[in-house]
Design an enzyme around this catalytic site. Sequence first.
Site, PDB file in Angstrom:
ATOM      1  N   HIS A 302      23.227 -14.498 -36.987  1.00 40.65           N
ATOM      2  CA  HIS A 302      23.675 -14.753 -35.904  1.00 40.65           C
ATOM      3  C   HIS A 302      25.483 -15.053 -35.740  1.00 40.65           C
ATOM      4  O   HIS A 302      25.371 -16.309 -36.540  1.00 40.65           O
ATOM      5  CB  HIS A 302      22.778 -15.029 -34.725  1.00 40.65           C
ATOM      6  CG  HIS A 302      23.110 -15.417 -33.232  1.00 40.65           C
ATOM      7  ND1 HIS A 302      24.291 -15.599 -32.478  1.00 40.65           N
ATOM      8  CD2 HIS A 302      21.912 -13.967 -32.529  1.00 40.65           C
ATOM      9  CE1 HIS A 302      23.597 -15.177 -31.002  1.00 40.65           C
ATOM     10  NE2 HIS A 302      22.748 -14.154 -31.632  1.00 40.65           N
ATOM     11  N   ASP A 359      15.838 -10.170 -32.890  1.00 39.97           N
ATOM     12  CA  ASP A 359      15.629  -8.768 -32.842  1.00 39.97           C
ATOM     13  C   ASP A 359      14.869  -8.996 -33.273  1.00 39.97           C
ATOM     14  O   ASP A 359      14.438  -7.627 -33.747  1.00 39.97           O
ATOM     15  CB  ASP A 359      17.127  -8.127 -33.336  1.00 39.97           C
ATOM     16  CG  ASP A 359      18.267  -7.290 -31.897  1.00 39.97           C
ATOM     17  OD1 ASP A 359      19.019  -7.648 -32.403  1.00 39.97           O
ATOM     18  OD2 ASP A 359      17.645  -7.149 -30.764  1.00 39.97           O
TER      19      ASP A 359
HETATM   20  C1  SDX Z   1      21.937  -9.380 -30.884  1.00 43.10           C
HETATM   21  O1  SDX Z   1      26.225 -11.940 -30.271  1.00 43.10           O
HETATM   22  C2  SDX Z   1      25.416 -12.588 -29.377  1.00 43.10           C
HETATM   23  O2  SDX Z   1      24.410 -13.397 -28.601  1.00 43.10           O
HETATM   24  C3  SDX Z   1      23.708 -11.158 -29.486  1.00 43.10           C
HETATM   25  C4  SDX Z   1      22.920 -11.793 -29.409  1.00 43.10           C
HETATM   26  C5  SDX Z   1      22.193 -10.988 -27.669  1.00 43.10           C
HETATM   27  O3  SDX Z   1      21.712 -11.544 -26.948  1.00 43.10           O
HETATM   28  O4  SDX Z   1      23.324 -10.774 -26.903  1.00 43.10           O
HETATM   29  O5  SDX Z   1      21.651 -12.577 -29.505  1.00 43.10           O
HETATM   30  C6  SDX Z   1      21.965 -10.311 -30.100  1.00 43.10           C
HETATM   31  O6  SDX Z   1      23.104  -8.815 -31.484  1.00 43.10           O
HETATM   32  C7  SDX Z   1      21.307 -10.178 -32.739  1.00 43.10           C
HETATM   33  C8  SDX Z   1      22.090  -9.335 -33.811  1.00 43.10           C
HETATM   34  C9  SDX Z   1      21.568  -8.045 -33.372  1.00 43.10           C
HETATM   35  N1  SDX Z   1      22.188  -8.032 -35.275  1.00 43.10           N
HETATM   36  C10 SDX Z   1      21.174  -8.013 -36.599  1.00 43.10           C
HETATM   37  O7  SDX Z   1      20.055  -8.618 -36.833  1.00 43.10           O
HETATM   38  C11 SDX Z   1      21.878  -7.323 -37.171  1.00 43.10           C
HETATM   39  C12 SDX Z   1      22.087  -8.505 -38.539  1.00 43.10           C
HETATM   40  N2  SDX Z   1      22.916  -8.778 -38.689  1.00 43.10           N
HETATM   41  C13 SDX Z   1      23.937  -9.047 -38.828  1.00 43.10           C
HETATM   42  O8  SDX Z   1      24.842  -8.214 -38.942  1.00 43.10           O
HETATM   43  C14 SDX Z   1      25.128 -10.387 -38.750  1.00 43.10           C
HETATM   44  O9  SDX Z   1      24.124 -11.637 -38.573  1.00 43.10           O
HETATM   45  C15 SDX Z   1      25.586 -10.342 -37.299  1.00 43.10           C
HETATM   46  C16 SDX Z   1      26.422  -9.163 -37.069  1.00 43.10           C
HETATM   47  C17 SDX Z   1      24.180 -11.207 -36.336  1.00 43.10           C
HETATM   48  C18 SDX Z   1      26.667 -11.182 -37.283  1.00 43.10           C
HETATM   49  O10 SDX Z   1      27.714 -11.480 -37.793  1.00 43.10           O
HETATM   50  P1  SDX Z   1      28.950 -13.100 -38.072  1.00 43.10           P
HETATM   51  O11 SDX Z   1      28.718 -13.455 -37.431  1.00 43.10           O
HETATM   52  O12 SDX Z   1      30.078 -11.306 -37.903  1.00 43.10           O
HETATM   53  O13 SDX Z   1      28.506 -12.498 -39.564  1.00 43.10           O
HETATM   54  P2  SDX Z   1      28.850 -12.148 -40.885  1.00 43.10           P
HETATM   55  O14 SDX Z   1      28.969 -10.218 -40.464  1.00 43.10           O
HETATM   56  O15 SDX Z   1      30.616 -12.094 -41.424  1.00 43.10           O
HETATM   57  O16 SDX Z   1      28.366 -12.568 -42.037  1.00 43.10           O
HETATM   58  C19 SDX Z   1      28.239 -13.623 -42.571  1.00 43.10           C
HETATM   59  C20 SDX Z   1      28.201 -14.016 -44.208  1.00 43.10           C
HETATM   60  C21 SDX Z   1      28.172 -12.406 -44.451  1.00 43.10           C
HETATM   61  O17 SDX Z   1      27.881 -12.977 -46.121  1.00 43.10           O
HETATM   62  P3  SDX Z   1      29.687 -13.303 -47.195  1.00 43.10           P
HETATM   63  O18 SDX Z   1      31.053 -12.199 -46.755  1.00 43.10           O
HETATM   64  O19 SDX Z   1      29.967 -14.928 -46.614  1.00 43.10           O
HETATM   65  O20 SDX Z   1      29.266 -13.070 -48.659  1.00 43.10           O
HETATM   66  O21 SDX Z   1      26.551 -13.395 -43.441  1.00 43.10           O
HETATM   67  C22 SDX Z   1      26.380 -12.059 -44.209  1.00 43.10           C
HETATM   68  C23 SDX Z   1      27.329 -11.188 -44.169  1.00 43.10           C
HETATM   69  O22 SDX Z   1      27.165 -10.517 -46.209  1.00 43.10           O
HETATM   70  N3  SDX Z   1      25.443 -11.809 -43.354  1.00 43.10           N
HETATM   71  C24 SDX Z   1      24.019 -11.018 -44.211  1.00 43.10           C
HETATM   72  C25 SDX Z   1      23.184 -10.412 -42.831  1.00 43.10           C
HETATM   73  N4  SDX Z   1      23.972 -11.365 -41.786  1.00 43.10           N
HETATM   74  C26 SDX Z   1      24.847 -12.133 -42.247  1.00 43.10           C
HETATM   75  N5  SDX Z   1      23.014 -10.838 -45.482  1.00 43.10           N
HETATM   76  C27 SDX Z   1      22.807  -9.948 -45.426  1.00 43.10           C
HETATM   77  N6  SDX Z   1      21.394  -9.880 -44.229  1.00 43.10           N
HETATM   78  C28 SDX Z   1      22.063 -10.000 -42.991  1.00 43.10           C
HETATM   79  N7  SDX Z   1      21.321  -9.542 -41.607  1.00 43.10           N
END
Ligand code: SDX
Length: 424
Positions: A302, A359
């Site tokens: 998140h 989710d």
């Molecule tokens: C919602 O913003 C809100 O409030 C949203 C929400 C709401 O109520 O409106 O809460 C609802 O959208 C919840 C999120 C649902 N999405 C997912 O579950 C999809 C999977 N999660 C991600 O793609 C990610 O965690 C996000 C999109 C939620 C957040 O992305 P960020 O903050 O941009 O973080 P990032 O993508 O830059 O990740 C940081 C690191 C990265 O690794 P490094 O480059 O540092 O090595 O964490 C890793 C990412 O690769 N990472 C994951 C991961 N999520 C982040 N690795 C594996 N699995 C994951 N799910």
Amino acid sequence: MSEFAELSLGDKKYQFPVITGSEDEKAIDIAKLRDETGHITIDSGYKNTGATKSAITFLDGELGILRYRGYSIEELAEKASFLEVAYLLIYGELPTTTQYAEFENAIKTHTIVNEDMRKIFEGFPVNAHPMGVLSAMVCAMSAFYTGDKSGSDELNIIRLMAKMPSMATWSYKKSQGHPVNYPNNSLDYCSNFLNMMFALPVATYQVNPVVAAALNKLLILHADHEQNCSTSTVRLVGSSHASLYASISAGINALSGPLHGGANQEVIEMLEAIKEDGGDTSKYIAMAKDKNSGFRLMGFGHRVYKNFDPRARIIKKAADDVLAALGINDPVLKIAAELESAALNDEYFVARKLYPNVDFYSGIIYRALGIPTDMFTVMFAIGRLPGWIAQWKEMKANKEPIGRPRQVYVGATERAYVAINERA
Ligand code: SDX
């Protein structure tokens, strides 16, 4: 005492005011930054950038706190009805008995959707994704329900709260080849939705109170979440003074993305894939850690919550309770719990502060309620609707300027036109 942030650029120093929110959040007000320094800031994904001051929802990502207008999500999810929470978000206070009755009655007065809207709906293919249909139908409302001179926004708010659930069920009924149901105003908001979804003309549909209560809780948990992607979209579109319908339609589209609200569908599909693949969660944990795999653990991570998403905790417990009450043994619940446990003990996830988000478990409950996977994000949209409306209303009430971010240009510098027959 006023606080300032000092910026040094070359041999010059600049001061910018620091503002403090009601929960002691701090922000540097850079409204004059470009005029005074000729510089802008850049912050891809707005990870460190505040777009507005808002009095609607407070969340603390480190402490896992979520409050709507000061009320904790835990209390509201346990004690309130979704319509009470919708009223609280939109109008700022919990309704009195009279206010609640007026609000509920106003919504019931508008639950019927213009029959001509059904002609638009009938044009969609049977396998159309319900989120695309919903955003189109909400946008079409601006053609059917033009602003009423007596307080257009207020009436349009009621129309949206009243009609979106009705239209949301149409996709499901069409996918089943069943006739759509009209709203039944003798039922409460959640029971009416379930009745429109599942009633069939061949028998009397009885709403299961366990199912209605679970839906009520899920909608409350999704009702608002400050400046997330879809809410920021609603505010940005609304800042051009586009209609509420156009703004909400844009929000629905933003929510449909798999990184946002679309994740709840992706989670169930991921859990099903793991089950079909023999249930080896360690294989998928390894894939999620491998950047080259293109696989993410959907429902994990998140932008704001860095210890736990309070909603995920509530939903996880609700999933256990609902499945037990309905006598359902869903094997993917066990896989989800194994994935969570494995990830929470794995350095990759711990180092990146990746925890289950809203989710991760919600789809397990939706499935137990009989809601099909491609409708999960529609449920998210129905829950988030009052939050979007409240944020849009606040943006307009505060007369916020049209949103128009800047950029840093990194393209080609000036060059002369070359006739096509002279190009290499
Ligand atoms: C919602 O913003 C809100 O409030 C949203 C929400 C709401 O109520 O409106 O809460 C609802 O959208 C919840 C999120 C649902 N999405 C997912 O579950 C999809 C999977 N999660 C991600 O793609 C990610 O965690 C996000 C999109 C939620 C957040 O992305 P960020 O903050 O941009 O973080 P990032 O993508 O830059 O990740 C940081 C690191 C990265 O690794 P490094 O480059 O540092 O090595 O964490 C890793 C990412 O690769 N990472 C994951 C991961 N999520 C982040 N690795 C594996 N699995 C994951 N799910």
